[in-house]
Write an enzyme that holds these catalytic residues in place. Structure first.
Site: not given
Lengths: 190, 276
Positions: A13, A40, A133
């Site tokens: 991310s 992401h 995540d």
């Protein structure tokens, strides 16, 4: 194990883009293991990510399309705003269901699905990021017998994401940022 | 992290049960996504074993209804992909305007946000009075919600941004009345809508349309089922009608592709020949 039974999932991310780029740049154009990149990302930068990767690497870069058969020599990029899943016949599925960990694509969703299909042939690499995540997904990768690698949080631009993995489990390899490209490159020839 | 994963073989057994018992056929759904949804429900409802889950589904039709509600994906938003709606405004609606009566089908409409989006576009084009919008979904619960036209107020800022990006020039808030955390859409819009359950796997064509929208539904179907659904749409579409799909879906590999032409860069195709 034959290289065509393998898959690398390279996920991250915030702060992971430059690392992904360095890892992909180190791969030769005959790199024998298919690679899936799950990042992401913001919708508005959608097309430029593929262009950026294509301009800096020698590999074929392709945004995941549903029902694509996973092929070596190709780097697949998760599209913005869809989860990426892998079918038993090693084709991709896209899924527009609820966000997981506030994320779509969710790294957990892809790690788990890939672990179910690739088992010990899966290599999961989790990089810099600002949310949790991927941490549960890493446990699925480990339980499936796959290789778990995280970017050393001390060298990550945003350490939170790899830290969350290390709080939950012991991974196979914790590698500092500058060693990751060579490490992933060498996996192809093991 | 659950400790009791459902095997793919078990999933197949379950799907066969449900087809025999209830006539709902999920066997041609994409398995990775379906497996994930079924696993989620199984964990959520705390079944001690797969056998008990299977028995409950066989013996309790109310629980089967919950199953349908939970395993189908009901994520949607108003004016999602604003450039798509911009193309509808600038390219498709001016052509639909030439028809004396406009029939539109939203297949797999979930809670109806897309149908309301279309009604707003039609209203602004001065076409709503001669249009009918059909919204269908396999899941009866979302159809009930769609009929009400009540959506969370928390979404309105996002929808308003989508609206402006899609070429809207009015104040988006004129289309609804906000009450606490809910926004109820104008009954003038709802009055032109017909909502009903319809299963794309097993139900037939029920009308002829000039525009069919089915966005982010086909990604959950295997190739053979996609082909069947494309035939259903083809059969339900007038010649020179339009078919609109989700941003990651395509007509390209389908058997009807050669009789359709893509409109610009959006996932919209126009039927240019009838089936031979």
């Amino acid at each position: 194990m034959k290289q065509d039974n393998k898959l690398i999932v390279n996920a991250g991310s915030a702060g992971s883009l430059q690392v992904v780029l360095a890892v992909l740049t180190a791969m030769g154009k005959d790199y024998p293991i298919p690679v899936l990149v799950v990042l992401h990302r913001n919708n508005t930068f959608e097309s430029s990510l593929e262009e950026l990767f294509a301009s800096r690497t020698r590999l074929v870069i392709k945004e995941v399309e549903e029902k694509d058969a996973i092929q070596p020599g190709v780097v697949y990029i998760s599209p913005a705003d869809y989860h990426v899943l892998i079918e038993q016949d090693r084709t991709f599925s896209l899924d527009y269901s609820e966000r997981v960990n506030y994320s779509r694509p969710s790294i957990d969703v892809t790690f788990r699905s890939a672990a179910e299909v690739y088992g010990s042939g899966l290599i999961a690499l989790l990089l810099s990021g600002g949310n949790a995540d991927g941490a549960e997904g890493m446990q699925w990768v480990r339980d499936g017998g796959g290789l778990t690698i995280v970017q050393d949080p001390q060298t990550a631009e945003v350490p939170y994401m790899p830290q969350q993995v290390l709080l939950r489990m012991t991974v196979d390899i914790v590698a500092p940022t500058e060693e990751l490209p060579e490490l992933i490159h060498s996996l192809a020839y093991k | 992290m659950e400790t009791n994963p459902i095997q793919y073989e078990e999933l197949e057994l379950l799907l066969n049960d449900l087809y025999k018992r209830y006539g709902y056929d999920f066997t041609e759904y994409s398995k990775a996504s379906l497996h994930r949804r079924v696993q989620r429900l199984y964990t959520l409802d705390n079944f001690p074993s797969f056998a008990e889950f299977r028995y409950r589904l066989q013996s309790d039709s109310h629980y089967f209804r919950r199953f349908v509600e939970e395993i189908t994906v009901n994520v949607t938003e108003m004016l999602r992909d604003p450039s798509f709606y911009r193309t509808l405004r600038t390219t498709i609606l001016p052509i639909l305007a030439t028809y004396p009566f406009i029939r539109i089908w939203h297949a797999g409409c979930s809670t109806g946000e897309e149908v309301y989006s279309m009604a707003i576009l039609l209203k602004e084009a001065g076409l709503l009075h001669k249009a009918l919008l059909y919204g269908t979904d396999i899941n009866p619960l979302v159809i009930e919600k769609a009929r009400k036209g009540i959506f969370p107020v928390s979404q309105m800022q996002k929808y308003s941004e989508n609206y402006i990006q899609s070429g809207g020039v009015k104040d988006f808030s004129t289309y609804y009345t906000a009450n606490y955390h809910l926004a109820k859409f104008d009954s003038g819009l709802t009055g032109k809508m017909i909502f009903s359950t319809h299963n794309l796997v097993s139900d037939f064509s029920f009308n002829e349309f000039q525009l069919i929208l089915c966005r982010n539904v086909l990604i959950y179907f295997e190739r053979e089922l996609q082909a069947k659904v494309f035939k259903l749409f083809d059969y339900s579409l007038e010649n020179f009608g339009y078919l609109a799909l989700g941003s990651k879906e395509s007509l390209r590999f389908s058997s009807i592709a050669d009789r359709y032409r893509q409109v610009g860069r959006e996932k919209i195709w126009r039927k240019v020949h009838e089936a031979g």
